[in-house]
Motif scaffolding. Structure first.
Motif, mmCIF file in Angstrom:
data_model
loop_
_atom_site.group_PDB
_atom_site.id
_atom_site.type_symbol
_atom_site.label_atom_id
_atom_site.label_comp_id
_atom_site.label_asym_id
_atom_site.label_seq_id
_atom_site.Cartn_x
_atom_site.Cartn_y
_atom_site.Cartn_z
ATOM 1 N N GLY A 195 0.798 -1.225 0.000
ATOM 2 C CA GLY A 195 0.000 0.000 0.000
ATOM 3 C C GLY A 195 0.826 1.268 0.000
ATOM 4 O O GLY A 195 0.289 2.364 -0.201
ATOM 5 N N CYS A 196 2.096 1.138 0.196
ATOM 6 C CA CYS A 196 2.946 2.352 0.292
ATOM 7 C C CYS A 196 3.305 2.864 -1.107
ATOM 8 O O CYS A 196 3.899 2.141 -1.902
ATOM 9 N N PRO A 197 2.983 4.105 -1.416
ATOM 10 C CA PRO A 197 3.261 4.641 -2.760
ATOM 11 C C PRO A 197 4.731 4.936 -3.006
ATOM 12 O O PRO A 197 5.129 5.181 -4.150
ATOM 13 N N THR A 198 5.529 4.920 -1.968
ATOM 14 C CA THR A 198 6.938 5.280 -2.154
ATOM 15 C C THR A 198 7.882 4.131 -1.803
ATOM 16 O O THR A 198 9.091 4.346 -1.679
ATOM 17 N N ALA A 199 7.332 2.935 -1.644
ATOM 18 C CA ALA A 199 8.154 1.761 -1.307
ATOM 19 C C ALA A 199 9.004 2.005 -0.064
ATOM 20 O O ALA A 199 10.166 1.599 0.005
ATOM 21 N N ALA A 200 8.414 2.684 0.908
ATOM 22 C CA ALA A 200 9.172 3.025 2.125
ATOM 23 C C ALA A 200 9.089 1.941 3.188
ATOM 24 O O ALA A 200 9.843 1.970 4.155
ATOM 25 N N VAL A 201 8.148 0.999 3.035
ATOM 26 C CA VAL A 201 7.960 -0.017 4.070
ATOM 27 C C VAL A 201 8.684 -1.299 3.667
ATOM 28 O O VAL A 201 8.552 -1.766 2.529
ATOM 29 N N HIS A 202 9.442 -1.833 4.593
ATOM 30 C CA HIS A 202 10.223 -3.040 4.308
ATOM 31 C C HIS A 202 10.188 -3.959 5.521
ATOM 32 O O HIS A 202 9.993 -3.507 6.652
ATOM 33 N N HIS A 215 11.904 8.465 2.482
ATOM 34 C CA HIS A 215 10.944 8.339 1.383
ATOM 35 C C HIS A 215 9.504 8.588 1.834
ATOM 36 O O HIS A 215 8.617 8.741 1.011
ATOM 37 N N CYS A 216 9.281 8.581 3.134
ATOM 38 C CA CYS A 216 7.904 8.601 3.647
ATOM 39 C C CYS A 216 7.247 9.967 3.462
ATOM 40 O O CYS A 216 7.851 11.005 3.710
ATOM 41 N N ARG A 217 5.972 9.952 3.036
ATOM 42 C CA ARG A 217 5.195 11.189 2.870
ATOM 43 C C ARG A 217 4.164 11.359 3.986
ATOM 44 O O ARG A 217 3.342 12.246 3.928
ATOM 45 N N TYR A 218 4.096 10.415 4.899
ATOM 46 C CA TYR A 218 3.106 10.443 5.986
ATOM 47 C C TYR A 218 1.675 10.447 5.444
ATOM 48 O O TYR A 218 0.808 11.117 5.985
ATOM 49 N N CYS A 219 1.476 9.687 4.373
ATOM 50 C CA CYS A 219 0.132 9.602 3.793
ATOM 51 C C CYS A 219 -0.755 8.661 4.599
ATOM 52 O O CYS A 219 -1.976 8.671 4.448
ATOM 53 N N MET A 220 -0.160 7.814 5.417
ATOM 54 C CA MET A 220 -0.859 6.866 6.284
ATOM 55 C C MET A 220 -1.540 5.725 5.522
ATOM 56 O O MET A 220 -2.381 5.027 6.078
ATOM 57 N N HIS A 221 -1.202 5.523 4.266
ATOM 58 C CA HIS A 221 -1.760 4.383 3.541
ATOM 59 C C HIS A 221 -1.394 3.073 4.241
ATOM 60 O O HIS A 221 -2.189 2.138 4.305
ATOM 61 N N CYS A 222 -0.184 2.997 4.744
ATOM 62 C CA CYS A 222 0.275 1.757 5.378
ATOM 63 C C CYS A 222 -0.513 1.472 6.652
ATOM 64 O O CYS A 222 -0.959 0.334 6.878
ATOM 65 N N THR A 223 -0.702 2.490 7.475
ATOM 66 C CA THR A 223 -1.412 2.257 8.733
ATOM 67 C C THR A 223 -2.892 1.969 8.473
ATOM 68 O O THR A 223 -3.493 1.143 9.144
HETATM 69 S S1 SF4 Z 1 2.881 6.822 5.625
HETATM 70 FE FE1 SF4 Z 1 3.228 4.656 5.205
HETATM 71 S S2 SF4 Z 1 2.338 4.342 3.161
HETATM 72 FE FE2 SF4 Z 1 2.611 6.543 3.392
HETATM 73 S S3 SF4 Z 1 4.641 6.950 2.511
HETATM 74 FE FE3 SF4 Z 1 4.945 6.622 4.710
HETATM 75 S S4 SF4 Z 1 5.445 4.478 4.901
HETATM 76 FE FE4 SF4 Z 1 4.525 4.747 2.879
#
Ligand code: SF4
Ligand code: SF4
Length: 248
Positions: A195-202, A215-223
């Motif tokens: 779900g992460c648009p920036t491939a920040a989660v590993h 890389h994180c934008r704090y979009c909260m898609h992951c949470t």
């Molecule tokens: S908040 Fe989560 S989904 Fe959004 S960019 Fe950061 S790690 Fe990725």
């Protein structure tokens, strides 16, 4: 109250006067560069790194430097201490930009001024010494495709760009603390990863989740995509629970 001058990037005609350098030359006299008279001026920019090349063309840097000199100032170009090689690779050399290219924290990033803070987890900020020594600073920022785009890049050029690498790392580590991951609740479904648009989660080899905070934008898609609430963004007063973070 600041005056903001804007030159459109749109080139309306194949005409020298419609070009970006010509527009920039017309804009510079409005910038009150006389304020730099008799001052050592740090011209702060990010010179890029690795194969990144969307930085400000040396021609524009040279125009700024020449304009500061014409106003009676003494400019030098600066960025992080370990960016000097990248500066040369992109043409930011004294011959081209008409200014010395100086590592902000000295040759080895060991020259800094320590400023204490009351931010939890950040007892001090190490301001790069050559920037602290300057009488004035002019910041050249380019639009960025990451984070909060141009504005984020412009602010970051100062906030992260004028401190030592150790402080940059400490600030990034603070950002990682916005997340909490509970391994007891995690089923390793990897919906957060996908779900992460920036491939920040590993996940690392031991199955521990990490966020590349750069890389994180704090979009909260992951949470939001986590079905078990194993990954959350708690309020600052809540406890950080064992999240690893990736060095950048
Ligand atoms: S908040 Fe989560 S989904 Fe959004 S960019 Fe950061 S790690 Fe990725
Ligand atoms: S979405 Fe939640 S449960 Fe699934 S791998 Fe990520 S943290 Fe674990």
């Amino acid at each position: 109250m600041s005056n903001i001058y804007f030159a459109s990037a749109h080139v309306k005609s194949i005409d020298r006067n419609a070009s970006l350098p010509a527009k920039f030359a017309r804009l510079l006299p409005h910038c009150n560069l006389e304020r730099f008279k008799d001052k050592r001026v740090a011209v702060k920019m990010h010179v890029g790194g690795d194969i990144g090349y969307y930085t400000i063309h040396p021609l524009f840097v040279r125009m700024v430097v020449d304009a500061i000199r014409a106003a009676g100032g003494h400019p030098f170009l600066t960025d992080g201490s370990f960016s000097t090689d990248a500066a040369v690779a992109r043409g930011y050399t004294p011959e081209v930009v008409h200014a010395r290219v100086v590592g902000a924290g000295g040759e080895h990033d060991k020259y800094y001024v320590s400023v204490p803070t009351d931010v939890p987890g950040l007892p001090e900020v190490r301001i790069s010494g050559n920037i602290a020594d300057a009488d004035a600073m002019l910041v050249l920022s380019h639009g960025k495709g990451h984070g909060h785009s141009g504005y984020g890049g412009a602010i970051k050029n100062i906030a992260m760009g004028c401190v030592s690498y150790a402080t940059r790392g400490a600030i990034h580590a603070l950002m990682a603390q916005h997340f909490a991951w509970d391994p007891e609740l995690c089923t390793h479904c990897e919906q957060c990863v996908h779900g992460c648009p920036t491939a920040a989660v590993h996940f690392n080899g031991e199955g521990v989740l990490g966020i590349n905070e750069h890389h994180c934008r704090y979009c909260m898609h992951c949470t939001r995509s986590c079905p078990t609430d194993a990954l959350t963004m708690p309020q600052p007063e809540e406890k950080f629970r064992g999240l690893s973070h990736f060095p950048i």
